[in-house]
Design a protein around this motif. Sequence first.
Motif, PDB file in Angstrom:
ATOM      1  N   LEU A 156      15.206   0.331  27.104  1.00 16.62           N
ATOM      2  CA  LEU A 156      16.657   0.410  26.893  1.00 16.62           C
ATOM      3  C   LEU A 156      17.203   1.773  27.312  1.00 16.62           C
ATOM      4  CD1 LEU A 156      17.238  -1.260  23.406  1.00 16.62           C
ATOM      5  CD2 LEU A 156      18.042  -2.090  25.612  1.00 16.62           C
ATOM      6  N   ALA A 157      16.466   2.828  27.003  1.00 17.00           N
ATOM      7  CA  ALA A 157      16.940   4.185  27.267  1.00 17.00           C
ATOM      8  C   ALA A 157      16.997   4.513  28.746  1.00 17.00           C
ATOM      9  CB  ALA A 157      16.046   5.194  26.550  1.00 17.00           C
ATOM     10  N   TYR A 158      15.929   4.197  29.430  1.00 15.76           N
ATOM     11  CA  TYR A 158      15.816   4.644  30.812  1.00 15.76           C
ATOM     12  C   TYR A 158      15.856   3.524  31.828  1.00 15.76           C
ATOM     13  CZ  TYR A 158      14.614   8.722  28.180  1.00 15.76           C
ATOM     14  OH  TYR A 158      14.657   9.746  27.281  1.00 15.76           O
ATOM     15  N   GLY A 159      15.734   2.309  31.348  1.00 15.90           N
ATOM     16  CA  GLY A 159      15.832   1.158  32.216  1.00 15.90           C
ATOM     17  C   GLY A 159      14.748   1.105  33.271  1.00 15.90           C
ATOM     18  N   PHE A 160      14.783   0.078  33.994  1.00 16.01           N
ATOM     19  CA  PHE A 160      13.872  -0.105  35.108  1.00 16.01           C
ATOM     20  C   PHE A 160      14.762  -0.304  36.318  1.00 16.01           C
ATOM     21  CE2 PHE A 160       9.635  -0.817  36.522  1.00 16.01           C
ATOM     22  CZ  PHE A 160       9.725  -1.674  37.594  1.00 16.01           C
ATOM     23  N   PRO A 161      14.785   0.631  37.236  1.00 14.47           N
ATOM     24  CA  PRO A 161      15.770   0.585  38.323  1.00 14.47           C
ATOM     25  C   PRO A 161      15.535  -0.571  39.295  1.00 14.47           C
ATOM     26  CG  PRO A 161      14.205   2.339  38.700  1.00 14.47           C
ATOM     27  CD  PRO A 161      13.881   1.758  37.353  1.00 14.47           C
ATOM     28  N   ILE A 162      15.936  -1.734  38.876  1.00 13.97           N
ATOM     29  CA  ILE A 162      15.788  -2.905  39.732  1.00 13.97           C
ATOM     30  C   ILE A 162      17.108  -3.670  39.732  1.00 13.97           C
ATOM     31  CG2 ILE A 162      14.896  -4.401  37.903  1.00 13.97           C
ATOM     32  CD1 ILE A 162      12.969  -5.532  40.067  1.00 13.97           C
ATOM     33  N   THR A 163      17.550  -4.067  40.884  1.00 12.76           N
ATOM     34  CA  THR A 163      18.791  -4.816  40.973  1.00 12.76           C
ATOM     35  C   THR A 163      18.577  -6.146  41.684  1.00 12.76           C
ATOM     36  OG1 THR A 163      19.370  -3.647  42.997  1.00 12.76           O
ATOM     37  CG2 THR A 163      20.264  -2.772  40.938  1.00 12.76           C
ATOM     38  N   ALA A 164      17.345  -6.517  41.889  1.00 12.04           N
ATOM     39  CA  ALA A 164      17.046  -7.750  42.621  1.00 12.04           C
ATOM     40  C   ALA A 164      17.573  -8.979  41.905  1.00 12.04           C
ATOM     41  CB  ALA A 164      15.540  -7.884  42.835  1.00 12.04           C
ATOM     42  N   PHE A 165      17.737  -8.885  40.589  1.00 13.80           N
ATOM     43  CA  PHE A 165      18.209 -10.036  39.825  1.00 13.80           C
ATOM     44  C   PHE A 165      19.666  -9.869  39.410  1.00 13.80           C
ATOM     45  CE2 PHE A 165      13.629  -9.683  39.132  1.00 13.80           C
ATOM     46  CZ  PHE A 165      13.241 -10.896  39.653  1.00 13.80           C
ATOM     47  N   GLY A 166      20.349  -8.944  40.059  1.00 13.53           N
ATOM     48  CA  GLY A 166      21.759  -8.743  39.781  1.00 13.53           C
ATOM     49  C   GLY A 166      22.043  -7.889  38.562  1.00 13.53           C
TER      50      GLY A 166
ATOM     51  N   ILE B 271      18.048   4.099  20.661  1.00 18.86           N
ATOM     52  CA  ILE B 271      17.593   4.108  19.264  1.00 18.86           C
ATOM     53  C   ILE B 271      18.646   3.483  18.367  1.00 18.86           C
ATOM     54  CG2 ILE B 271      17.014   5.620  17.319  1.00 18.86           C
ATOM     55  CD1 ILE B 271      15.640   7.461  19.412  1.00 18.86           C
ATOM     56  N   ALA B 272      19.916   3.804  18.614  1.00 21.68           N
ATOM     57  CA  ALA B 272      20.999   3.262  17.789  1.00 21.68           C
ATOM     58  C   ALA B 272      21.080   1.745  17.882  1.00 21.68           C
ATOM     59  CB  ALA B 272      22.332   3.891  18.203  1.00 21.68           C
ATOM     60  N   TYR B 273      20.907   1.189  19.080  1.00 20.74           N
ATOM     61  CA  TYR B 273      21.035  -0.260  19.274  1.00 20.74           C
ATOM     62  C   TYR B 273      19.704  -1.001  19.240  1.00 20.74           C
ATOM     63  CZ  TYR B 273      25.832   0.645  20.700  1.00 20.74           C
ATOM     64  OH  TYR B 273      27.138   1.040  20.721  1.00 20.74           O
TER      65      TYR B 273
END
Length: 190
Positions: free
Chosen positions: A135-145, A157-159
């Motif tokens: 959640l914090a840093y994500g996975f830089p992928i946009t293949a799935f939009g 952490i909050a969410y």
Amino acid sequence: MNPWLKRAAMLALGVALMWISAKIRVATLPVPVTMQTLVVIAIGMAYGARMGAATMIAYLALGAAGQPVFAGTPEFGVGLAYMFGPTGGYLVGFIAAAAVTGWLAERGWDRNVLTASAAMAAGIVALFLPGVLWLAYGFPITAFGADLSGVGLEKAIAYGVFPFIWIDAMKLALAAVGFPLIWRLLGGRF
């Protein structure tokens, strides 16, 4: 019973329990509250590290193949598209949680309330760590939009942790009391 048939039955039962537990949910965003944490920890405690992790891998493989086994599927997508969403790190954490909890259970930590609680807490940490990092840093992928550039550690952490602490603590308490009792009644692991 043939040991391979027994393992296959355990795996199928574990995957089915994960599927059912995913559908028992309260809609919270970005990560739903489900019964999966309890089931992951219980499978790790009952099956041990290898079989627990294998069960989680089988569950994730079924989901990756497009079966609507996850919380919010099919309405929020299926397969890899869903797995690369906000819950992707928690899904990976299922494997770690079952393995950690199972490893500790194999060493007798499931025999009394205090050590069972500690083993389950370690499993929950193992589940939350990849989830929060995802959640914090994500996975830089946009293949799935999806743009998963991350929300930062504070928001993650909050969410992704705080809304679940008390709920997971209640699940942990239920399982920590139940497992030693179950083992006394059954006389050991499956």
